[in-house]
Design a protein around this motif. Structure first.
Motif, PDB file in Angstrom:
ATOM      1  N   LYS A  10      42.054  48.714  53.811  1.00 46.18           N
ATOM      2  CA  LYS A  10      42.441  50.059  53.412  1.00 46.18           C
ATOM      3  C   LYS A  10      42.264  51.006  54.582  1.00 46.18           C
ATOM      4  O   LYS A  10      41.266  50.961  55.297  1.00 46.18           O
ATOM      5  CB  LYS A  10      41.576  50.542  52.242  1.00 46.18           C
ATOM      6  N   GLY A 119      47.090  50.736  46.169  1.00 45.21           N
ATOM      7  CA  GLY A 119      45.641  50.599  46.242  1.00 45.21           C
ATOM      8  C   GLY A 119      44.922  51.932  46.332  1.00 45.21           C
ATOM      9  O   GLY A 119      43.846  52.112  45.757  1.00 45.21           O
ATOM     10  N   GLU A 122      44.881  53.395  42.927  1.00 45.05           N
ATOM     11  CA  GLU A 122      43.943  52.644  42.092  1.00 45.05           C
ATOM     12  C   GLU A 122      42.510  53.065  42.391  1.00 45.05           C
ATOM     13  O   GLU A 122      41.683  53.201  41.476  1.00 45.05           O
ATOM     14  CB  GLU A 122      44.112  51.137  42.322  1.00 45.05           C
ATOM     15  N   ASN A 123      42.218  53.280  43.649  1.00 44.64           N
ATOM     16  CA  ASN A 123      40.878  53.726  44.027  1.00 44.64           C
ATOM     17  C   ASN A 123      40.564  55.118  43.497  1.00 44.64           C
ATOM     18  O   ASN A 123      39.392  55.497  43.364  1.00 44.64           O
ATOM     19  CB  ASN A 123      40.733  53.729  45.557  1.00 44.64           C
ATOM     20  N   LYS A 124      41.603  55.894  43.213  1.00 50.63           N
ATOM     21  CA  LYS A 124      41.412  57.224  42.640  1.00 50.63           C
ATOM     22  C   LYS A 124      41.201  57.175  41.131  1.00 50.63           C
ATOM     23  O   LYS A 124      40.965  58.210  40.508  1.00 50.63           O
ATOM     24  CB  LYS A 124      42.616  58.116  42.965  1.00 50.63           C
TER      25      LYS A 124
END
Length: 249
Positions: A10, A119, A122-124
């Motif tokens: 990332k 991604g 999704e991390n948020k």
């Protein structure tokens, strides 16, 4: 993937000067400029006050005081402008380099970049399905802009302007510097230093409180810091001016 990717694949989310993302931060950017203007004015007040108080401690003639004050004002304004221009130009060069790299990666590996965008969302906290839908819709609208804002924290349509920064710094410094210069020149000789001291302290209290308010913090501690710092600067330059003036005389 870019060379500065983290070990888990990332990219780090980059931020501007204030630590906040550029995207959607028009108001935050304007507040940053305003805070920078307040700080520039504060620098102009302190540095010019120190110069004119030091010279006034050595002589009562208006000529040397005026000359030193104007010279300090001009030198300070130019220095602030050049420093801000160089700093912001460096930031802009970095932003443009990152954007160019992102544009190249989108051309070379669009699927990998799309997966990376998914991604990020999704991390948020979005589900995989929602993240895919958001990434797809944003990519259809403007894939480059979506990646620039989400991955780099940069709005490609609102890059920093070094000329604007230089001009703003020079103007704010000049306006601040004029205050102690006018105060000391417009006052009778016996009252010059006390009146200038009080004027500068009041002005510093205002700029300190204003800067703190713009930053969303309590004004008292920042206000005390700038007032005490400015007072110390004037006391030191007054002592030096009196010492040097007496020695030369």
């Amino acid at each position: 993937m870019s060379a500065d990717a983290t070990q888990d694949g990332k990219k780090p989310h980059r931020h501007g000067h204030s630590g906040e993302p550029h995207a959607g931060n028009g108001l935050a950017n304007r507040l940053n400029w305003l805070r920078a203007g307040v700080l520039g004015a504060n620098d102009g007040i302190v540095s010019t006050a120190g110069i004119v108080v030091g010279v006034a401690a050595a002589t009562v003639d208006r000529g040397p005081i005026f000359t030193a004050g104007i010279a300090g004002l001009a030198a300070g304004a130019v220095s602030m402008a050049l420093g801000e221009y160089v700093s912001v130009s460096t930031q802009r060069d970095t932003e443009e380099s990152l954007l160019s790299k992102e544009r190249r990666e989108l051309l070379e590996s669009p699927q990998a970049e799309f997966d990376e965008l998914v991604g990020i969302y999704e991390n948020k906290g979005l589900s995989h399905e929602t993240a895919c839908r958001v990434a797809a819709e944003l990519s259809e609208h403007d894939a480059f802009e979506a990646h620039a804002e989400a991955e780099l924290g940069i709005d490609p349509h609102d890059l920093t302007n070094p000329w604007q920064a230089a001009f703003s710094s020079a103007v704010s410094f000049t306006l601040g510097a004029l205050l102690p210069l006018v105060a000391i020149l417009a006052t009778p000789a016996s009252w010059r230093i006390p009146v200038t001291f009080v004027t500068v302290v009041i002005a510093l209290a205002i700029t300190g409180a204003t800067g703190a308010r713009l930053g969303g913090s309590s004004p008292w501690r920042p206000m005390c810091r700038v007032v005490v710092g400015g007072a110390i600067a004037m006391v030191v330059t007054f002592a030096i001016g009196r010492l040097v003036g007496t020695s030369v005389a």
